[in-house]
Design a protein around this motif. Structure first.
Motif, mmCIF file in Angstrom:
data_model
loop_
_atom_site.group_PDB
_atom_site.id
_atom_site.type_symbol
_atom_site.label_atom_id
_atom_site.label_comp_id
_atom_site.label_asym_id
_atom_site.label_seq_id
_atom_site.Cartn_x
_atom_site.Cartn_y
_atom_site.Cartn_z
ATOM 1 N N GLY A 411 10.541 19.793 -28.716
ATOM 2 C CA GLY A 411 11.950 19.823 -29.110
ATOM 3 C C GLY A 411 12.789 18.628 -28.720
ATOM 4 N N ALA A 412 12.271 17.713 -27.914
ATOM 5 C CA ALA A 412 13.074 16.573 -27.459
ATOM 6 C C ALA A 412 12.611 15.279 -28.113
ATOM 7 C CB ALA A 412 12.985 16.443 -25.937
ATOM 8 N N TYR A 413 13.546 14.529 -28.631
ATOM 9 C CA TYR A 413 13.361 13.159 -29.131
ATOM 10 C C TYR A 413 12.610 13.021 -30.443
ATOM 11 C CZ TYR A 413 15.082 11.345 -24.682
ATOM 12 O OH TYR A 413 15.864 11.062 -23.605
ATOM 13 N N GLN A 414 11.727 13.960 -30.797
ATOM 14 C CA GLN A 414 10.844 13.705 -31.933
ATOM 15 C C GLN A 414 11.607 13.544 -33.241
ATOM 16 O OE1 GLN A 414 7.679 12.969 -30.864
ATOM 17 N NE2 GLN A 414 8.883 13.366 -29.015
ATOM 18 N N GLU A 415 12.659 14.343 -33.435
ATOM 19 C CA GLU A 415 13.425 14.232 -34.684
ATOM 20 C C GLU A 415 14.164 12.897 -34.758
ATOM 21 O OE1 GLU A 415 13.554 16.833 -32.662
ATOM 22 O OE2 GLU A 415 13.443 18.714 -33.778
ATOM 23 N N SER A 416 14.818 12.505 -33.654
ATOM 24 C CA SER A 416 15.603 11.274 -33.699
ATOM 25 C C SER A 416 14.706 10.041 -33.784
ATOM 26 C CB SER A 416 16.526 11.183 -32.488
ATOM 27 O OG SER A 416 15.809 11.301 -31.278
ATOM 28 N N LEU A 417 13.581 10.048 -33.079
ATOM 29 C CA LEU A 417 12.677 8.902 -33.135
ATOM 30 C C LEU A 417 12.033 8.750 -34.504
ATOM 31 C CD1 LEU A 417 10.868 9.125 -29.668
ATOM 32 C CD2 LEU A 417 12.596 7.465 -30.367
ATOM 33 N N SER A 418 11.823 9.858 -35.186
ATOM 34 C CA SER A 418 11.176 9.785 -36.498
ATOM 35 C C SER A 418 12.178 9.606 -37.630
ATOM 36 C CB SER A 418 10.346 11.049 -36.747
ATOM 37 O OG SER A 418 11.170 12.197 -36.788
ATOM 38 N N GLY A 419 13.457 9.453 -37.284
ATOM 39 C CA GLY A 419 14.453 9.216 -38.325
ATOM 40 C C GLY A 419 14.680 10.440 -39.179
ATOM 41 N N TYR A 420 15.125 11.528 -38.543
ATOM 42 C CA TYR A 420 15.272 12.816 -39.223
ATOM 43 C C TYR A 420 16.076 12.673 -40.516
ATOM 44 C CZ TYR A 420 15.995 17.863 -39.653
ATOM 45 O OH TYR A 420 15.994 19.168 -40.087
ATOM 46 N N GLY A 421 15.499 13.108 -41.629
ATOM 47 C CA GLY A 421 16.200 13.086 -42.907
ATOM 48 C C GLY A 421 16.173 11.753 -43.621
ATOM 49 N N GLY A 422 15.615 10.717 -42.999
ATOM 50 C CA GLY A 422 15.548 9.411 -43.639
ATOM 51 C C GLY A 422 14.198 9.179 -44.279
ATOM 52 N N ILE A 423 13.883 7.917 -44.525
ATOM 53 C CA ILE A 423 12.567 7.603 -45.070
ATOM 54 C C ILE A 423 11.578 7.430 -43.920
ATOM 55 C CG2 ILE A 423 13.398 6.603 -47.207
ATOM 56 C CD1 ILE A 423 13.016 3.833 -45.915
ATOM 57 N N LYS A 424 10.333 7.775 -44.180
ATOM 58 C CA LYS A 424 9.297 7.755 -43.162
ATOM 59 C C LYS A 424 8.123 6.867 -43.618
ATOM 60 C CE LYS A 424 11.352 11.227 -40.931
ATOM 61 N NZ LYS A 424 12.387 11.560 -41.907
ATOM 62 N N HIS A 425 7.270 6.567 -42.670
ATOM 63 C CA HIS A 425 6.074 5.789 -42.951
ATOM 64 C C HIS A 425 5.284 6.444 -44.090
ATOM 65 C CE1 HIS A 425 2.771 3.175 -42.326
ATOM 66 N NE2 HIS A 425 2.004 4.003 -41.645
ATOM 67 N N CYS A 426 4.906 5.633 -45.072
ATOM 68 C CA CYS A 426 4.175 6.103 -46.263
ATOM 69 C C CYS A 426 4.964 7.146 -47.049
ATOM 70 C CB CYS A 426 2.799 6.657 -45.873
ATOM 71 S SG CYS A 426 1.634 5.377 -45.364
ATOM 72 N N LEU A 427 6.269 7.224 -46.808
ATOM 73 C CA LEU A 427 7.148 8.181 -47.503
ATOM 74 C C LEU A 427 6.680 9.623 -47.326
ATOM 75 C CD1 LEU A 427 8.157 6.317 -50.787
ATOM 76 C CD2 LEU A 427 9.248 6.296 -48.546
ATOM 77 N N ILE A 428 6.165 9.950 -46.149
ATOM 78 C CA ILE A 428 5.828 11.337 -45.830
ATOM 79 C C ILE A 428 7.136 12.092 -45.615
ATOM 80 C CG2 ILE A 428 4.626 12.867 -44.222
ATOM 81 C CD1 ILE A 428 2.780 11.047 -45.852
ATOM 82 N N PRO A 429 7.375 13.194 -46.294
ATOM 83 C CA PRO A 429 8.674 13.878 -46.200
ATOM 84 C C PRO A 429 8.869 14.586 -44.866
ATOM 85 C CG PRO A 429 7.172 15.142 -47.560
ATOM 86 C CD PRO A 429 6.474 13.843 -47.259
#
Length: 466
Positions: A411-429
């Motif tokens: 529950g800590a940091y993973q959403e913010s570090l992964s850019g929650y709601g933005g674009i991701k590596h290889c466009l994984i949703p």
């Protein structure tokens, strides 16, 4: 051959207060995870709100017990470190427990104002403003102080930071000062980039704070990046810090509190590995002993617990899409998501999380590697990176039901570090995000916080659509 249930039961003290098995399916805090999978599908991110409150109350009790056992004379206050998770539902749950807040960015002040407008934060709350401060951050801190947030405390991180407050602060202002700790010996450099050098602390106070009637130095801040650990390094740095506190306290009577950052760890294994009451009591004893030796009153203690507050409330669930035997011994289970995009600490820091199967507990087990969907070679989770062998129930193509797995305490940091709601590596949703709570009657509720990210939102972010 032993079953997966046998493996877990024989390896760990299982079941636990958080994890049980009913009808060969995993329960998390009594939650039927397979029912959620059937309702929402995978990948699925979960946040269980009651765990946030229970963590805060556990820490408060440990400190209360430690104070009673040691006869410590100072008070204890709990602050939530917002950078661990900025989501509204996290802040609102934490604030139900009489906590204060620690910020690290000027955007945090917008959240503070929003919570104040809703009556969830008042102007008496301690707002501990940490971090290196850019112009916008100093401006927003100054505005809060001038508007009457009497316990908004800028923690001086660089000697020239005080110059801004001298120029623009018009009201009485409490100040803090962060001391730059020496890093752990195996770290890449010797001293933290954050905070005031120990040798600069007293000159800074005497030259820029002491004689200004607006300012009171009330708090000294201590932070160790490794967190609170029972190591000679930790106790050495804490003792060094308390000696400096005593030195400053003798010339600064307003300095009455210390702020211990770095935080308590969360469980990354089913088996408890950390003695929380012992560590807290030892911190109290250390502060108490040095203050007695120096003839200084014992300070009030603030802690900034971020990961500890919210980490164990989170989980993410995947289904196994397929298996691939790449050589004689490396069997890969391919998940319907990505570690890089959903759990970035697993590849950036080799962070270990609790990993358990949701179903298949009566099946035989096998050693596997877990692979994510991106084309990056680092998108995996296995024993070499994450300390323990990864064993999961056998999966066969003819199985009527897919195999589901869960990573817990995410529950800590993973959403913010992964850019929650933005674009991701290889466009994984981004996966669907579900909030779990319990009413006064104990009945579980599940609500959709955010649906699975769609291609249209990525197209807008990338500039292909308006």
């Amino acid at each position: 051959m032993d079953k997966y249930h046998d493996l877990i039961s024989q390896t760990f003290d299982f079941p636990t207060a958080d994890f049980t098995v009913q009808n060969d399916e995993l329960q998390f805090h009594g939650i039927d995870l397979m029912a959620l999978v059937e309702k929402y599908g995978t990948p699925l991110r979960l946040t269980y709100l009651p765990k946030i409150s229970s963590q805060i109350q556990r820490a408060k009790k440990w400190f209360a017990d430690g104070i009673a056992a040691t006869g410590y004379q100072g008070t204890y206050s709990y602050a939530y470190c917002t950078k661990s998770s900025h989501f509204r539902f996290v802040l609102e749950e934490a604030l139900k427990n009489d906590v204060h807040l620690e910020t690290s960015s000027w955007f945090d002040t917008t959240i503070i104002r929003h919570l104040h407008a809703e009556g969830k934060v008042d102007k008496q709350h301690h707002i501990i403003c940490n971090g290196f401060k850019v112009e916008e951050y100093k401006r927003e801190i100054t505005a809060l102080i001038n508007e009457g947030f009497v316990n908004c405390i800028p923690i001086i991180d660089a000697p020239n930071e005080i110059d801004y407050y001298q120029k623009y602060v018009t009201e009485k202002c409490k100040l803090g000062m962060r001391l730059a700790s020496d890093e752990e010996p195996r770290f890449q450099f010797y001293t933290s980039r954050l905070g005031i050098r120990y040798t600069d602390a007293i000159p800074l106070y005497e030259q820029k704070i002491k004689d200004d009637p607006r300012f009171e130095l009330t708090m000294l801040h201590y932070f160790i990046s490794t967190g609170i650990k029972d190591t000679s390094y930790y106790w050495s740095e804490l003792s060094r810090f308390i000696h400096k506190y005593c030195e400053l306290r003798k010339i600064c009577p307003t300095l009455t509190t210390i702020d211990i950052g770095g935080g308590l760890p969360i469980q990354t294994s089913i088996q408890p590995e950390y003695d929380y009451p012992y560590m807290i009591a030892e911190i109290l004893r250390t502060v108490q002993r040095i203050c007695k030796e120096e003839g200084v009153p014992e300070p009030g203690i603030f802690t900034e617990f971020g990961i500890f507050t919210v980490g164990e409330s989170g989980a993410i669930i995947y289904s196994i899409l397929d298996e691939k035997l790449q050589n004689d011994k490396e069997l890969w289970y391919m998940i319907d998501g990505s570690f890089i995009t959903n759990l970035p600490d697993t590849w950036a820091l080799n962070q270990r999380f609790i990993l358990l199967a949701l179903n298949g507990w009566q099946k035989s087990y096998e050693r596997v590697q877990l692979g994510g969907l991106t084309c990056d070679s680092q998108d995996y989770y296995n024993a070499e990176q994450h300390l323990y062998q990864v064993f999961l129930p056998e999966r066969k193509p003819a199985d009527a039901e897919p195999l589901y797995i869960g990573f817990f305490h995410t529950g800590a940091y993973q959403e913010s570090l992964s850019g929650y709601g933005g674009i991701k590596h290889c466009l994984i949703p981004s996966p669907q995000h579900i909030i779990l709570d319990r009413g006064p009657d104990g009945v579980l509720t599940d609500t959709v916080f955010a649906p699975k990210q769609e291609a249209a939102s990525m197209m807008r972010i990338l500039g292909y659509a308006s």
